[in-house]
Scaffold this motif. Structure first.
Motif, PDB file in Angstrom:
ATOM      1  N   LEU A  94      56.333  45.726  40.895  1.00 30.72           N
ATOM      2  CA  LEU A  94      55.960  45.045  42.243  1.00 30.72           C
ATOM      3  C   LEU A  94      56.296  45.832  43.326  1.00 30.72           C
ATOM      4  O   LEU A  94      55.630  45.572  44.369  1.00 30.72           O
ATOM      5  CB  LEU A  94      56.579  43.578  42.195  1.00 30.72           C
ATOM      6  CG  LEU A  94      56.153  42.656  43.194  1.00 30.72           C
ATOM      7  CD1 LEU A  94      54.683  42.615  43.192  1.00 30.72           C
ATOM      8  CD2 LEU A  94      56.744  41.250  43.289  1.00 30.72           C
ATOM      9  N   ALA A  95      57.532  46.355  43.127  1.00 33.13           N
ATOM     10  CA  ALA A  95      57.877  47.280  44.428  1.00 33.13           C
ATOM     11  C   ALA A  95      57.075  48.226  44.588  1.00 33.13           C
ATOM     12  O   ALA A  95      56.675  48.553  45.767  1.00 33.13           O
ATOM     13  CB  ALA A  95      59.591  47.488  43.993  1.00 33.13           C
ATOM     14  N   ALA A  96      56.590  48.994  43.498  1.00 33.02           N
ATOM     15  CA  ALA A  96      55.383  50.112  43.823  1.00 33.02           C
ATOM     16  C   ALA A  96      54.256  49.321  44.420  1.00 33.02           C
ATOM     17  O   ALA A  96      53.830  50.124  45.318  1.00 33.02           O
ATOM     18  CB  ALA A  96      55.378  50.792  42.447  1.00 33.02           C
TER      19      ALA A  96
ATOM     20  N   ASP B 173      48.325  49.878  49.494  1.00 36.52           N
ATOM     21  CA  ASP B 173      47.270  49.027  50.150  1.00 36.52           C
ATOM     22  C   ASP B 173      46.341  48.615  48.870  1.00 36.52           C
ATOM     23  O   ASP B 173      45.850  49.000  48.141  1.00 36.52           O
ATOM     24  CB  ASP B 173      46.117  49.719  50.926  1.00 36.52           C
ATOM     25  CG  ASP B 173      45.286  49.054  51.634  1.00 36.52           C
ATOM     26  OD1 ASP B 173      44.862  47.996  51.138  1.00 36.52           O
ATOM     27  OD2 ASP B 173      44.582  49.508  52.552  1.00 36.52           O
ATOM     28  N   PRO B 174      46.772  47.281  48.703  1.00 35.70           N
ATOM     29  CA  PRO B 174      46.034  46.441  47.503  1.00 35.70           C
ATOM     30  C   PRO B 174      44.456  46.485  47.441  1.00 35.70           C
ATOM     31  O   PRO B 174      43.954  46.527  46.573  1.00 35.70           O
ATOM     32  CB  PRO B 174      46.672  45.200  47.503  1.00 35.70           C
ATOM     33  CG  PRO B 174      47.095  45.033  49.149  1.00 35.70           C
ATOM     34  CD  PRO B 174      47.437  46.166  49.528  1.00 35.70           C
ATOM     35  N   ASP B 175      43.947  46.880  48.523  1.00 35.20           N
ATOM     36  CA  ASP B 175      42.390  46.891  48.402  1.00 35.20           C
ATOM     37  C   ASP B 175      42.047  48.283  48.192  1.00 35.20           C
ATOM     38  O   ASP B 175      40.976  48.397  47.759  1.00 35.20           O
ATOM     39  CB  ASP B 175      41.865  46.786  49.953  1.00 35.20           C
ATOM     40  CG  ASP B 175      42.284  45.095  50.462  1.00 35.20           C
ATOM     41  OD1 ASP B 175      42.195  44.351  49.700  1.00 35.20           O
ATOM     42  OD2 ASP B 175      42.293  45.141  51.861  1.00 35.20           O
TER      43      ASP B 175
ATOM     44  N   ILE C 188      49.620  55.754  40.208  1.00 36.18           N
ATOM     45  CA  ILE C 188      48.876  55.131  41.147  1.00 36.18           C
ATOM     46  C   ILE C 188      47.399  55.284  40.944  1.00 36.18           C
ATOM     47  O   ILE C 188      47.117  56.824  40.779  1.00 36.18           O
ATOM     48  CB  ILE C 188      49.188  55.861  42.511  1.00 36.18           C
ATOM     49  CG1 ILE C 188      51.049  55.558  42.544  1.00 36.18           C
ATOM     50  CG2 ILE C 188      48.806  55.195  43.743  1.00 36.18           C
ATOM     51  CD1 ILE C 188      51.571  54.362  42.442  1.00 36.18           C
ATOM     52  N   ILE C 189      46.595  54.345  41.134  1.00 36.59           N
ATOM     53  CA  ILE C 189      45.100  54.456  40.741  1.00 36.59           C
ATOM     54  C   ILE C 189      44.594  54.272  41.773  1.00 36.59           C
ATOM     55  O   ILE C 189      44.814  53.013  42.392  1.00 36.59           O
ATOM     56  CB  ILE C 189      44.810  53.569  39.401  1.00 36.59           C
ATOM     57  CG1 ILE C 189      45.895  53.762  38.236  1.00 36.59           C
ATOM     58  CG2 ILE C 189      43.371  53.523  39.159  1.00 36.59           C
ATOM     59  CD1 ILE C 189      45.722  55.007  37.725  1.00 36.59           C
ATOM     60  N   ASP C 190      43.582  54.872  42.312  1.00 34.08           N
ATOM     61  CA  ASP C 190      42.458  54.548  43.245  1.00 34.08           C
ATOM     62  C   ASP C 190      41.438  53.651  42.729  1.00 34.08           C
ATOM     63  O   ASP C 190      41.143  53.857  41.668  1.00 34.08           O
ATOM     64  CB  ASP C 190      41.927  55.897  43.944  1.00 34.08           C
ATOM     65  CG  ASP C 190      42.776  56.447  44.446  1.00 34.08           C
ATOM     66  OD1 ASP C 190      43.803  56.032  45.083  1.00 34.08           O
ATOM     67  OD2 ASP C 190      42.576  57.825  44.636  1.00 34.08           O
ATOM     68  N   LYS C 191      41.308  52.323  43.563  1.00 34.80           N
ATOM     69  CA  LYS C 191      40.296  51.320  42.775  1.00 34.80           C
ATOM     70  C   LYS C 191      38.970  52.007  42.858  1.00 34.80           C
ATOM     71  O   LYS C 191      38.104  51.609  41.917  1.00 34.80           O
ATOM     72  CB  LYS C 191      40.469  50.276  43.715  1.00 34.80           C
ATOM     73  CG  LYS C 191      41.654  49.236  43.318  1.00 34.80           C
ATOM     74  CD  LYS C 191      41.567  47.907  44.241  1.00 34.80           C
ATOM     75  CE  LYS C 191      42.914  47.210  43.877  1.00 34.80           C
ATOM     76  NZ  LYS C 191      42.839  45.833  44.184  1.00 34.80           N
TER      77      LYS C 191
END
Length: 141
Positions: free
Chosen positions: A67-69, A74-76, A135-138
């Motif tokens: 959750l901290a990460a 930016d969640p979008d 970290i994954i780009d959507k």
């Protein structure tokens, strides 16, 4: 460091109908560069000998680190997934609340590493854990 859209109410709402709610994890503080949560030590989190289950400590650690990460992204545009977690169990606990605090060791463009220290009410170290996240780009998911 954390995105302002993440408040204690918002992150605790994310826990509804999940394992976190079932075992009683509550996020209690968002700092400049840390996140804190508590977890009860009771029948939901005990192992058969009546001690805090190491797996429950790992659930708390992974929940805090993940959750901290997420709160740095930016969640979008991005999300994170766990790659590796380890835990050293140092002191046993039978009852009460434990508190976990996640702090960053590395915040990169593609990975993050967080350390989570879990302590008992006497501020004695119960467990120390480290989680590595991708970290994954959507747009590439």
């Amino acid at each position: 460091m954390f995105k302002e859209i993440f408040t204690l109410d918002a992150i605790n709402d994310l826990s509804q109908n999940t394992l976190l709610e079932h075992i009683g994890i509550q996020f209690t503080e968002i700092g400049k560069d840390y996140l804190i949560a508590t977890m009860p030590v009771d029948s939901r989190t005990h192992q058969p000998m009546g001690l805090l289950h190491g797996g429950a400590s790992v659930v708390l650690a992974e929940s805090l680190g993940s959750l901290a990460a997420t709160m740095t992204l930016d969640p979008d545009l991005q999300y994170c997934v766990g790659l590796d977690i380890n835990a050293n169990h140092i002191k046993s606990v039978r009852t009460g609340l434990v508190e976990g605090k996640a702090t960053p060791l590395h915040i990169g463009k593609k990975t993050q590493v967080w350390e989570i220290k879990i302590s008992n009410p006497n501020k004695e170290l119960v467990c120390v854990s480290r989680i590595t996240l991708a970290i994954i780009d959507k747009k590439h998911a």
